[in-house]
Scaffold this motif. Structure first.
Motif, PDB file in Angstrom:
ATOM      1  N   ASP A  35       0.835  -1.205   0.000  1.00  0.00           N
ATOM      2  CA  ASP A  35       0.000   0.000   0.000  1.00  0.00           C
ATOM      3  C   ASP A  35       0.868   1.253   0.000  1.00  0.00           C
ATOM      4  O   ASP A  35       2.103   1.189  -0.003  1.00  0.00           O
ATOM      5  CB  ASP A  35      -1.003  -0.021   1.154  1.00  0.00           C
ATOM      6  CG  ASP A  35      -0.369   0.076   2.534  1.00  0.00           C
ATOM      7  OD1 ASP A  35       0.797   0.494   2.646  1.00  0.00           O
ATOM      8  OD2 ASP A  35      -1.063  -0.258   3.509  1.00  0.00           O
ATOM      9  N   ASP A  36       0.234   2.413  -0.003  1.00  0.00           N
ATOM     10  CA  ASP A  36       0.947   3.687  -0.071  1.00  0.00           C
ATOM     11  C   ASP A  36       1.866   3.923   1.119  1.00  0.00           C
ATOM     12  O   ASP A  36       2.834   4.672   1.023  1.00  0.00           O
ATOM     13  CB  ASP A  36      -0.050   4.846  -0.178  1.00  0.00           C
ATOM     14  CG  ASP A  36      -0.792   4.831  -1.509  1.00  0.00           C
ATOM     15  OD1 ASP A  36      -0.256   4.244  -2.479  1.00  0.00           O
ATOM     16  OD2 ASP A  36      -1.898   5.396  -1.576  1.00  0.00           O
ATOM     17  N   ASP A  37       1.572   3.277   2.252  1.00  0.00           N
ATOM     18  CA  ASP A  37       2.397   3.415   3.449  1.00  0.00           C
ATOM     19  C   ASP A  37       3.501   2.365   3.525  1.00  0.00           C
ATOM     20  O   ASP A  37       4.239   2.314   4.500  1.00  0.00           O
ATOM     21  CB  ASP A  37       1.524   3.335   4.709  1.00  0.00           C
ATOM     22  CG  ASP A  37       0.534   4.486   4.788  1.00  0.00           C
ATOM     23  OD1 ASP A  37       0.926   5.617   4.423  1.00  0.00           O
ATOM     24  OD2 ASP A  37      -0.618   4.263   5.191  1.00  0.00           O
ATOM     25  N   GLY A  38       3.600   1.512   2.508  1.00  0.00           N
ATOM     26  CA  GLY A  38       4.646   0.498   2.470  1.00  0.00           C
ATOM     27  C   GLY A  38       4.293  -0.802   3.171  1.00  0.00           C
ATOM     28  O   GLY A  38       5.136  -1.669   3.333  1.00  0.00           O
ATOM     29  N   PHE A  39       3.036  -0.966   3.592  1.00  0.00           N
ATOM     30  CA  PHE A  39       2.618  -2.198   4.252  1.00  0.00           C
ATOM     31  C   PHE A  39       2.279  -3.261   3.207  1.00  0.00           C
ATOM     32  O   PHE A  39       1.683  -2.964   2.180  1.00  0.00           O
ATOM     33  CB  PHE A  39       1.400  -1.961   5.152  1.00  0.00           C
ATOM     34  CG  PHE A  39       1.721  -1.172   6.375  1.00  0.00           C
ATOM     35  CD1 PHE A  39       2.321  -1.771   7.473  1.00  0.00           C
ATOM     36  CD2 PHE A  39       1.433   0.190   6.429  1.00  0.00           C
ATOM     37  CE1 PHE A  39       2.620  -1.042   8.604  1.00  0.00           C
ATOM     38  CE2 PHE A  39       1.732   0.931   7.555  1.00  0.00           C
ATOM     39  CZ  PHE A  39       2.340   0.322   8.643  1.00  0.00           C
ATOM     40  N   HIS A  48       0.335  -6.576   1.897  1.00  0.00           N
ATOM     41  CA  HIS A  48      -0.984  -7.189   2.062  1.00  0.00           C
ATOM     42  C   HIS A  48      -1.090  -8.407   1.157  1.00  0.00           C
ATOM     43  O   HIS A  48      -0.639  -8.365   0.006  1.00  0.00           O
ATOM     44  CB  HIS A  48      -2.095  -6.200   1.710  1.00  0.00           C
ATOM     45  CG  HIS A  48      -2.098  -4.978   2.557  1.00  0.00           C
ATOM     46  ND1 HIS A  48      -2.696  -4.945   3.784  1.00  0.00           N
ATOM     47  CD2 HIS A  48      -1.538  -3.760   2.361  1.00  0.00           C
ATOM     48  CE1 HIS A  48      -2.525  -3.740   4.312  1.00  0.00           C
ATOM     49  NE2 HIS A  48      -1.827  -3.009   3.468  1.00  0.00           N
TER      50      HIS A  48
END
Length: 102
Positions: A29-33, A35
């Protein structure tokens, strides 16, 4: 679930493997997490079911829990779907008074 050493190298290796060899079943995701996609989630749930099943069966036969978990980690990845289902059915039948052939 089986133990996964969460090192930077392991995570990067998985990301590379997933994105480049498995068609990108892992998303970032945009925060680097990271999934799991639906496909990865289904695979993870299938492997986790096997892990729990084999761990509990081995413990119920007298195997030390640590050894059972280590063995389950090995078995869960190599057993075929057909063999796993037959083992589950056999143990379920044994619980109902049938024979598990074991």
């Amino acid at each position: 679930m089986g133990k996964f050493r969460n090192t930077k190298l392991n995570v990067l290796s998985y990301v590379f493997f997933s994105e480049n060899l498995l068609g990108g079943f892992l998303t970032v995701d945009d925060d680097g997490f990271l999934h799991l996609t639906t496909i990865d989630q289904e695979v993870a749930e299938k492997i986790y079911e096997r892990h729990l099943f084999f761990t509990e069966q081995l413990v119920s036969m007298g195997v030390d829990r640590n050894t059972a978990e280590q063995d389950a980690c090995r078995i869960e990845h190599v057993i075929s779907d057909e063999s796993f289902q037959k083992l589950k059915d056999a143990w379920a039948n044994e619980g109902e008074g049938g024979s598990a052939y074991l």
